[in-house]
Design a protein around this motif. Structure first.
Motif, PDB file in Angstrom:
ATOM      1  N   TYR A 297       0.798  -1.231   0.000  1.00 10.99           N
ATOM      2  CA  TYR A 297       0.000   0.000   0.000  1.00 10.99           C
ATOM      3  C   TYR A 297       0.831   1.282   0.000  1.00 10.99           C
ATOM      4  N   LYS A 298       1.947   1.324   0.732  1.00  9.36           N
ATOM      5  CA  LYS A 298       2.801   2.519   0.781  1.00  9.36           C
ATOM      6  C   LYS A 298       1.967   3.779   1.072  1.00  9.36           C
ATOM      7  N   ALA A 299       1.293   3.777   2.211  1.00  8.96           N
ATOM      8  CA  ALA A 299       0.339   4.833   2.553  1.00  8.96           C
ATOM      9  C   ALA A 299       1.013   6.112   3.029  1.00  8.96           C
ATOM     10  N   ASP A 300       0.367   7.242   2.721  1.00  8.30           N
ATOM     11  CA  ASP A 300       0.730   8.520   3.340  1.00  8.30           C
ATOM     12  C   ASP A 300      -0.040   8.713   4.645  1.00  8.30           C
ATOM     13  N   LEU A 301      -1.278   8.189   4.682  1.00  7.58           N
ATOM     14  CA  LEU A 301      -2.140   8.295   5.852  1.00  7.58           C
ATOM     15  C   LEU A 301      -2.743   6.930   6.141  1.00  7.58           C
ATOM     16  N   ILE A 302      -2.600   6.463   7.387  1.00  2.61           N
ATOM     17  CA  ILE A 302      -3.252   5.240   7.850  1.00  2.61           C
ATOM     18  C   ILE A 302      -4.337   5.630   8.843  1.00  2.61           C
ATOM     19  N   GLN A 327       4.277   1.371  13.107  1.00  2.00           N
ATOM     20  CA  GLN A 327       5.500   1.915  13.706  1.00  2.00           C
ATOM     21  C   GLN A 327       6.448   2.431  12.624  1.00  2.00           C
ATOM     22  N   LYS A 328       6.638   1.635  11.589  1.00  2.00           N
ATOM     23  CA  LYS A 328       7.523   2.040  10.484  1.00  2.00           C
ATOM     24  C   LYS A 328       6.958   3.265   9.765  1.00  2.00           C
ATOM     25  N   HIS A 329       5.639   3.258   9.552  1.00  2.00           N
ATOM     26  CA  HIS A 329       4.962   4.375   8.884  1.00  2.00           C
ATOM     27  C   HIS A 329       5.235   5.688   9.619  1.00  2.00           C
ATOM     28  N   LEU A 330       5.148   5.671  10.945  1.00  2.00           N
ATOM     29  CA  LEU A 330       5.381   6.887  11.725  1.00  2.00           C
ATOM     30  C   LEU A 330       6.859   7.267  11.738  1.00  2.00           C
ATOM     31  N   ARG A 331       7.757   6.281  11.773  1.00  2.00           N
ATOM     32  CA  ARG A 331       9.200   6.588  11.733  1.00  2.00           C
ATOM     33  C   ARG A 331       9.576   7.325  10.458  1.00  2.00           C
ATOM     34  N   TYR A 332       8.883   6.999   9.376  1.00  2.00           N
ATOM     35  CA  TYR A 332       9.181   7.627   8.088  1.00  2.00           C
ATOM     36  C   TYR A 332       8.341   8.885   7.843  1.00  2.00           C
TER      37      TYR A 332
END
Length: 498
Positions: A297-302, A327-332
């Motif tokens: 998905y490579k989301a900008d917003l979850i 966790q990874k989404h927020l780190r990036y």
């Protein structure tokens, strides 16, 4: 002489045959003819619901039908609402208020007949109030009237029709295949008196040249002795509030600028919150199941949505790959939003000492926000207005709260929303100190164009494109009413409840 409304009931050969849509369309057709019309569903099982003006809870489909009927939402439109919290448990809501949670066998099995008698009493109380106030009542059945195992003590389909002594139309979805078998088989499994009250059929979602279907229609009418009242075309792109099912089709768009993913929890509720995002031309929108690979998905917003069983859904999330993906989404540098149950999951812990939603009494939260939550038996139901505050911007927001939990802040923090409460202001939700996570109890966060635009700006998307979900809903209801007027024998339907 007391006024008594004319009543017509729409039943279906299957779930998702088009009952909700047909009732909504008939409500608008009748309203446009100057009649005072009420939608009605005796018993509904759904996880999408709405808050009424009289402070109760009804199914989302009945809320949509009320809009189509040009009537304010009220509890009498859906007197019994069942909200599943597991495969064997459901919260029982009578006249807008949650009573208790019962095992499925308690209200479907032999011992459930006492419940059904009480439920029918509540159903008829609401129905009688409506028939004394309105010109027409358009009733929606549930599932199929031919479910043999559910016939005894039925309050949702023919059991109600017999009690109310009302005529019935049966609708079937030709797009599923086997439409003639569905209609003939359903009719054959009804009792003689029930068959007599079926006044005709409607075939839904037909594609192609109607002349190719005519021989089948002629056969059906001759074989059953019942008229085909209409063949409704497949309405591509019909955007109406879903009662329960997650929309499966993707909306075709030009290249988009923002990728949004809503995580489909096992007991996801009120996913209609996200229709403005799904329809926005600049948003690539996806529902992702816990079994899906997050990397696709490579989301900008979850977004973590609402849930009817927060602790069990939180545990399921932790067992999936999505906890690490968040966790990874927020780190990036990605953005994260939690609404209602999703808000509670983002806190420090959740306690359910009264077993409101299940047998698990405590679960540690994901730990992103400084709140703790306690579930309690008294559900919070309220339509709300206020302001969404992000950075230096402040815009109006309008929605509703519907939750069993009360959350306390464990430290001072920035709040997402200020709600108007009589003469005071109540703060709601949290924005994390790093400005990456936002959470709130307010459903309808994306509904108003102003709040939608500000939330998209918060994610990094500056756009002049706007979506007004209220305007879209109204356009789609009018479209549906026009199609019914063209493809259904409205005069014959109109005169049926004589």
């Amino acid at each position: 002489m007391q006024k008594v409304a004319k009543t017509l009931m729409v039943q279906g050969t299957t779930s998702d045959a088009g009952k909700s849509t047909l009732v909504a369309g008939l409500c608008r057709v009748l309203a446009k003819k100057g009649h005072k019309v009420a939608p009605f569903k005796p018993q509904n099982m759904a996880l999408n619901s709405a808050v009424t003006e009289d402070g109760g809870e009804i199914g989302r489909a009945q809320a949509l039908q009320a809009v189509a009927a040009e009537q304010p939402l009220r509890i009498d439109f859906n007197p019994i609402l069942l909200k599943p919290s597991s495969d064997r448990r459901a919260q029982v809501i009578v006249h807008g208020k949650a009573l208790t949670t019962l095992e499925a066998s308690e209200f479907w099995g032999k011992q459930g007949l006492n419940y059904k008698a009480k439920a029918m009493k509540a159903v008829l109380e609401s129905y009688n109030r409506l028939t004394s106030e309105f010109d027409y009542v358009v009733v929606e059945g549930a599932g199929s009237p031919a479910e043999i195992n559910l016939r005894e003590g039925d309050i949702a389909n023919m059991g109600f029709a017999e009690a109310a002594d009302c005529p019935v139309i049966i609708i079937a979805d030709i797009d599923k295949g086997g439409v003639f078998a569905h209609l003939v088989g359903t009719l054959a499994l009804l009792s003689e008196s029930e068959q007599a009250r079926v006044k005709g059929f409607v075939i839904n979602r037909f594609r192609g040249d109607i002349s190719l279907l005519q021989s089948g229609l002629d056969w059906l009418e001759e074989y059953t002795g019942k008229p085909v009242l209409g063949v409704l075309p497949y309405l591509d792109g019909l955007h109406l509030d879903a009662e329960d099912a997650i929309p499966q089709h993707q909306i075709q768009k030009q290249p988009t600028k923002l990728k949004v993913v809503v995580i489909v929890l096992p007991r996801i509720s009120n996913h209609t919150d996200f229709e403005p995002l799904r329809l926005h031309p600049d948003v690539e929108f996806n529902y992702a199941r816990l079994t899906d690979d997050p990397n696709r998905y490579k989301a900008d917003l979850i977004i973590l949505p609402g849930s009817k069983n927060v602790i069990e859904d939180l545990r399921a999330l932790k067992l999936s790959k999505w906890q690490a993906a968040i966790q990874k989404h927020l780190r990036y540098g990605g953005k994260l939003i939690g609404i209602c149950g999703g808000y509670q999951m983002l806190g420090q812990d959740i306690a359910d000492q009264f077993a409101v939603e299940g047998s698990i009494t405590h679960e540690t939260g994901l730990g992103y926000l400084p709140i703790t939550t306690k579930l309690n038996p008294v559900k919070h139901l309220k339509n709300v207005t206020g302001h969404l505050i992000l950075e230096q911007d402040k815009v109006e927001v309008k929605g509703y709260e519907i939750h069993c939990g009360e959350s306390e802040y464990t430290e001072s923090c920035q709040h997402a929303i200020e709600l108007e409460c009589d003469s005071s202001v109540k703060v709601d939700g949290v924005i994390s100190s790093d400005n990456q996570t936002l959470a709130t109890y307010v459903h309808g966060l994306f509904d108003k164009p102003e709040s939608l635009k500000l939330l998209l700006k918060w994610t990094g998307l500056k756009t002049e494109q706007t979506i007004d979900i209220f305007e879209i809903r109204e356009q789609q209801i009018e479209r549906l009413a026009d199609v019914l007027s063209k493809h259904c024998d409205i005069k014959q339907v109109y005169d049926l409840p004589a």
